[in-house]
Design a protein around this motif. Structure first.
Motif, PDB file in Angstrom:
ATOM      1  N   PRO A 172       0.834  -1.215   0.000  1.00  0.00           N
ATOM      2  CA  PRO A 172       0.000   0.000   0.000  1.00  0.00           C
ATOM      3  C   PRO A 172       0.868   1.266   0.000  1.00  0.00           C
ATOM      4  CG  PRO A 172       0.078  -0.952   2.198  1.00  0.00           C
ATOM      5  CD  PRO A 172       0.816  -1.907   1.317  1.00  0.00           C
ATOM      6  N   VAL A 173       0.408   2.264  -0.741  1.00  0.00           N
ATOM      7  CA  VAL A 173       1.084   3.564  -0.777  1.00  0.00           C
ATOM      8  C   VAL A 173       0.028   4.666  -0.641  1.00  0.00           C
ATOM      9  CG1 VAL A 173       2.973   2.720  -2.211  1.00  0.00           C
ATOM     10  CG2 VAL A 173       0.940   3.708  -3.290  1.00  0.00           C
ATOM     11  N   TYR A 174       0.476   5.862  -0.413  1.00  0.00           N
ATOM     12  CA  TYR A 174      -0.433   7.006  -0.397  1.00  0.00           C
ATOM     13  C   TYR A 174       0.230   8.162  -1.135  1.00  0.00           C
ATOM     14  CZ  TYR A 174       2.414   8.845   3.456  1.00  0.00           C
ATOM     15  OH  TYR A 174       3.450   9.310   4.226  1.00  0.00           O
ATOM     16  N   TYR A 175      -0.622   9.084  -1.565  1.00  0.00           N
ATOM     17  CA  TYR A 175      -0.125  10.247  -2.306  1.00  0.00           C
ATOM     18  C   TYR A 175      -0.439  11.506  -1.507  1.00  0.00           C
ATOM     19  CZ  TYR A 175       0.305  13.890  -5.823  1.00  0.00           C
ATOM     20  OH  TYR A 175       0.649  15.027  -6.487  1.00  0.00           O
ATOM     21  N   ARG A 176       0.592  12.331  -1.347  1.00  0.00           N
ATOM     22  CA  ARG A 176       0.418  13.591  -0.625  1.00  0.00           C
ATOM     23  C   ARG A 176       0.773  14.732  -1.577  1.00  0.00           C
ATOM     24  NH1 ARG A 176       3.389  13.816   4.897  1.00  0.00           N
ATOM     25  NH2 ARG A 176       1.596  12.468   5.400  1.00  0.00           N
ATOM     26  N   SER A 177      -0.252  15.559  -1.855  1.00  0.00           N
ATOM     27  CA  SER A 177      -0.068  16.659  -2.798  1.00  0.00           C
ATOM     28  C   SER A 177       0.533  17.870  -2.100  1.00  0.00           C
ATOM     29  CB  SER A 177      -1.412  17.050  -3.427  1.00  0.00           C
ATOM     30  OG  SER A 177      -1.261  18.191  -4.249  1.00  0.00           O
ATOM     31  N   ASP A 178       1.364  18.577  -2.839  1.00  0.00           N
ATOM     32  CA  ASP A 178       1.924  19.822  -2.310  1.00  0.00           C
ATOM     33  C   ASP A 178       0.905  20.949  -2.346  1.00  0.00           C
ATOM     34  OD1 ASP A 178       4.339  18.598  -1.867  1.00  0.00           O
ATOM     35  OD2 ASP A 178       5.164  19.141  -3.830  1.00  0.00           O
ATOM     36  N   ASN A 179      -0.155  20.710  -3.075  1.00  0.00           N
ATOM     37  CA  ASN A 179      -1.211  21.729  -3.197  1.00  0.00           C
ATOM     38  C   ASN A 179      -2.214  21.542  -2.058  1.00  0.00           C
ATOM     39  OD1 ASN A 179      -3.348  23.397  -3.937  1.00  0.00           O
ATOM     40  ND2 ASN A 179      -2.978  23.062  -6.133  1.00  0.00           N
ATOM     41  N   ALA A 180      -2.365  22.544  -1.287  1.00  0.00           N
ATOM     42  CA  ALA A 180      -3.267  22.467  -0.130  1.00  0.00           C
ATOM     43  C   ALA A 180      -4.714  22.270  -0.539  1.00  0.00           C
ATOM     44  CB  ALA A 180      -3.126  23.715   0.723  1.00  0.00           C
ATOM     45  N   ASP A 181      -5.017  22.531  -1.806  1.00  0.00           N
ATOM     46  CA  ASP A 181      -6.397  22.381  -2.265  1.00  0.00           C
ATOM     47  C   ASP A 181      -6.760  20.924  -2.527  1.00  0.00           C
ATOM     48  OD1 ASP A 181      -6.741  25.107  -2.147  1.00  0.00           O
ATOM     49  OD2 ASP A 181      -6.108  25.420  -4.235  1.00  0.00           O
TER      50      ASP A 181
END
Length: 199
Positions: free
Chosen positions: A42-51
């Motif tokens: 399992p992986v997750y994605y964390r966006s640099d965009n706060a939106d």
């Protein structure tokens, strides 16, 4: 991320695999990639965009290849000279690869010329999580003859005393009548030991 993102090798860990920017493993980086074959993590994605919110429901497939055995990464104990005892000789070896001790499920052994004294060979071939083959020589020494411990009889052991003359009186009639008696000297043959001493 696709069905199969990265090809790894047995024995590696997740921290040795680089994910695209923003993607992270939910497992710790020291987690082994596991046995050879297809593995899912399992992986997750964390966006640099706060939106944008983080995306957690993602998986990555990793194709794990067997580790190749070479003479550079393998160590073997038990290749000492063997003594032939009238039957096929097989070694009691301990095999380690990159510091990990292998068991019988990790490799097979094949022998050549191991049924007589002389030079023999053993070939180890990886199976399961390992692949590749390496061959080593070892010596089979001739069997040591057994020495008989049966005692051997000698002439000296049969002779207890040196020979000496013996006196015997023969005759007839009254033993008190000396005129009818004869005295004889009887000799026994000397033993070989006595003959040597007389010289």
């Amino acid at each position: 991320l696709g069905d199969v993102y990265k090809r790894q090798v047995y024995g590696q860990t997740l921290e040795q695999l680089s994910l695209p920017q923003g993607y992270y493993f939910k497992n710790t980086g020291a987690t082994p990639v596991g046995d050879a074959g297809t593995r899912i993590f399992p992986v997750y994605y964390r966006s640099d965009n706060a939106d944008y919110a983080d995306t957690n429901d993602l998986n990555i497939q990793i194709q794990v290849a067997p580790l190749e055995i070479t003479k550079e990464n393998i160590k073997i104990s038990g290749l000492e000279n063997q003594t032939y005892e009238g039957k096929t000789v097989e070694l009691r070896i301990v095999v380690t690869v990159n510091g990990t001790t292998l068991n019988s499920a990790d490799y097979t052994t094949h022998y050549e010329r191991n049924n007589a004294p002389g030079n023999a060979t053993v070939t180890l071939s990886g199976i399961g999580n390992y692949t590749g083959s390496v061959t080593y020589d070892f010596q089979i020494m001739p069997e040591i003859p057994k020495v008989s411990q049966t005692p051997v009889s000698t002439p000296e052991s049969n002779a207890s005393h040196p020979s000496s003359p013996k006196t015997e009186t023969t005759g007839s009639g009254d033993s008190g009548n000396s005129s009818s008696q004869q005295t004889c000297l009887l000799y026994t043959s000397p033993s070989p030991r006595d003959m040597r001493r007389s010289r």
